[in-house]
Enzyme design. Structure first.
Site, short mmCIF file in Angstrom:
data_model
loop_
_atom_site.label_atom_id
_atom_site.label_comp_id
_atom_site.label_asym_id
_atom_site.label_seq_id
_atom_site.Cartn_x
_atom_site.Cartn_y
_atom_site.Cartn_z
N ARG A 14 0.68 -0.86 0.08
CA ARG A 14 -0.22 -0.16 -0.10
C ARG A 14 0.76 1.18 0.01
O ARG A 14 1.99 1.13 0.72
CB ARG A 14 -1.06 -0.05 1.34
CG ARG A 14 -1.80 -0.56 1.38
CD ARG A 14 -2.50 -0.46 0.39
NE ARG A 14 -4.22 -1.79 0.14
CZ ARG A 14 -4.16 -2.83 -0.35
NH1 ARG A 14 -3.44 -2.77 -1.62
NH2 ARG A 14 -5.31 -4.07 -0.74
N GLU A 73 -3.93 7.18 -4.57
CA GLU A 73 -4.10 6.48 -5.70
C GLU A 73 -4.93 7.47 -6.96
O GLU A 73 -6.45 7.69 -5.63
CB GLU A 73 -3.81 5.21 -6.00
CG GLU A 73 -3.01 4.87 -5.56
CD GLU A 73 -2.91 2.68 -5.69
OE1 GLU A 73 -3.72 2.17 -5.84
OE2 GLU A 73 -1.78 2.35 -4.89
N HIS A 81 -1.36 0.04 -10.44
CA HIS A 81 -1.92 -1.10 -8.99
C HIS A 81 -2.04 -2.95 -9.56
O HIS A 81 -3.71 -2.24 -9.56
CB HIS A 81 -2.75 -0.59 -8.17
CG HIS A 81 -3.43 -1.07 -7.17
ND1 HIS A 81 -3.25 -0.22 -5.76
CD2 HIS A 81 -3.26 -2.37 -6.45
CE1 HIS A 81 -4.12 -1.34 -4.41
NE2 HIS A 81 -3.35 -2.26 -5.36
C1 DGY Z 1 -5.76 -6.32 -3.10
O1 DGY Z 1 -6.20 -7.55 -3.26
O2 DGY Z 1 -5.66 -6.01 -1.55
C2 DGY Z 1 -5.23 -5.57 -3.74
O3 DGY Z 1 -4.11 -4.72 -3.77
C3 DGY Z 1 -5.49 -4.51 -4.53
O4 DGY Z 1 -6.28 -5.97 -5.88
#
Ligand code: DGY
Length: 326
Positions: free
Chosen positions: A239, A268, A286
């Site tokens: 993240r 984002e 992402h």
């Molecule tokens: C998740 O699954 O947490 C990813 O970051 C989004 O696909």
């Protein structure tokens, strides 16, 4: 659970499987726009819905749940759940579910892709070959990092961290890791547990795999980033807000970091302008879980969770801490 009316499910994005085919007994409404729904549009489409299949960008908080009182379950198409207010859902008896396990390998693959691309200076090299600047062989050109013999520091040794450790060991890397709780030796994938400060100081590559929580927000602060070895590489497929992005840009500018591979960003979809122009940085939007295999499995898992709740059962993949079976 017995319904006198059609059971309604809203799906907030197009999926790689047809949700109506998976839930044939339900009235399934899918957002079909090319842009995502706004918060207001999401609420509007969830009026009267019993279940929502949401994505990470959908904020599921107390206000949203109050505005959509028929919802019994919000099934997230993600493993991370930092977009959801667990307490608000618990207080309103709404199930929150997620998709653990099925995207582990795909996300680990992307972490390795970014690691390799930065270590071998792929954007610069590819640009030279592609733009007609392919010069004569030069022993000093494009020198990068060999993985064998280098040290990888994994921040967060959960299932994705371990999958990255396995891959890194296959490339001949030594692995250090940090973890919230102790990991039995047989599950360490040959990694050595250390404190974060030591991991930063000893790693040639630091790869982030912890969830975003109040404790990990800003974990890689300016101070912590500055503890990295000179010439280290940072990889983030976890993240964005775990890293102080402005501090990272400054350390890249100073040459303290040799490069970074980033799939996630602080705000984002905005990317820090200081990253955009750098050729020692590889940026992806992402896409950690973006493989046919993972995304189909995520869709099926989220829909299975919805079906279970609508049958009055405990869903197979509740978000930990969101609601306990009654
Ligand atoms: C998740 O699954 O947490 C990813 O970051 C989004 O696909």
């Amino acid at each position: 659970m017995h319904y006198q009316r059609p059971v309604r499910v809203f799906v907030s994005r197009r999926l790689p499987v047809d949700p109506a085919a998976v839930l044939p007994d339900h009235e399934v409404d899918v957002w079909d726009g090319d842009r995502p729904p706004t918060a207001a549009e999401l609420r509007e489409r969830c009026q009267g819905a019993d279940a929502l299949l949401s994505v990470l960008a959908d904020r599921i908080d107390a206000d949203f749940l109050d505005a959509c009182p028929m919802l019994k379950v919000v099934a997230s198409f993600a493993v991370g759940f930092d977009n959801m207010d667990l307490e608000a859902a618990r207080e309103r008896d709404v199930w929150l579910t997620h998709t653990p396990g099925v995207l582990t390998d795909s996300t680990a693959d992307l972490a390795m892709t970014l690691l390799l691309a930065v270590a071998r200076r792929l954007p610069e090299a590819e640009d030279e070959a592609r733009t007609g600047h392919f010069g004569p062989f030069a022993p000093t050109a494009f020198l990068g990092l060999q993985l064998a013999g280098a040290t990888l520091g994994i921040v967060g040794m959960g299932s994705i961290g371990r999958a990255v450790a396995r891959r890194a060991r296959a490339f001949g890397m030594d692995v250090l890791y940090t973890s919230r709780s102790p990991i039995p030796v047989e599950d360490r994938e040959g990694g050595e547990p250390v404190e974060l400060e030591e991991l930063m100081a000893r790693s040639d590559v630091v790869s982030l795999h912890c969830p975003l929580t109040p404790e990990t927000r800003g974990l890689l602060s300016a101070d912590m980033l500055a503890r990295a070895k000179k010439g280290a590489i940072l990889v983030n497929t976890a993240r964005g807000p775990i890293v102080d992005e402005a501090a990272l840009v400054a350390l890249l500018e100073q040459g303290h970091f040799a490069g970074a591979g980033l799939d996630v960003f602080e705000e984002e979809p905005r990317v820090h302008p200081g990253l955009l122009e750098r050729r020692d940085v590889v940026l992806t939007p992402h896409i950690g879980s973006a493989t046919h295999t993972a995304r189909r499995a995520m869709a099926h898992m989220a829909l299975r969770n919805i079906a279970a709740v609508l049958r009055g059962e405990t869903p197979p993949n509740p978000v930990p801490g969101s609601r306990s079976p009654s």
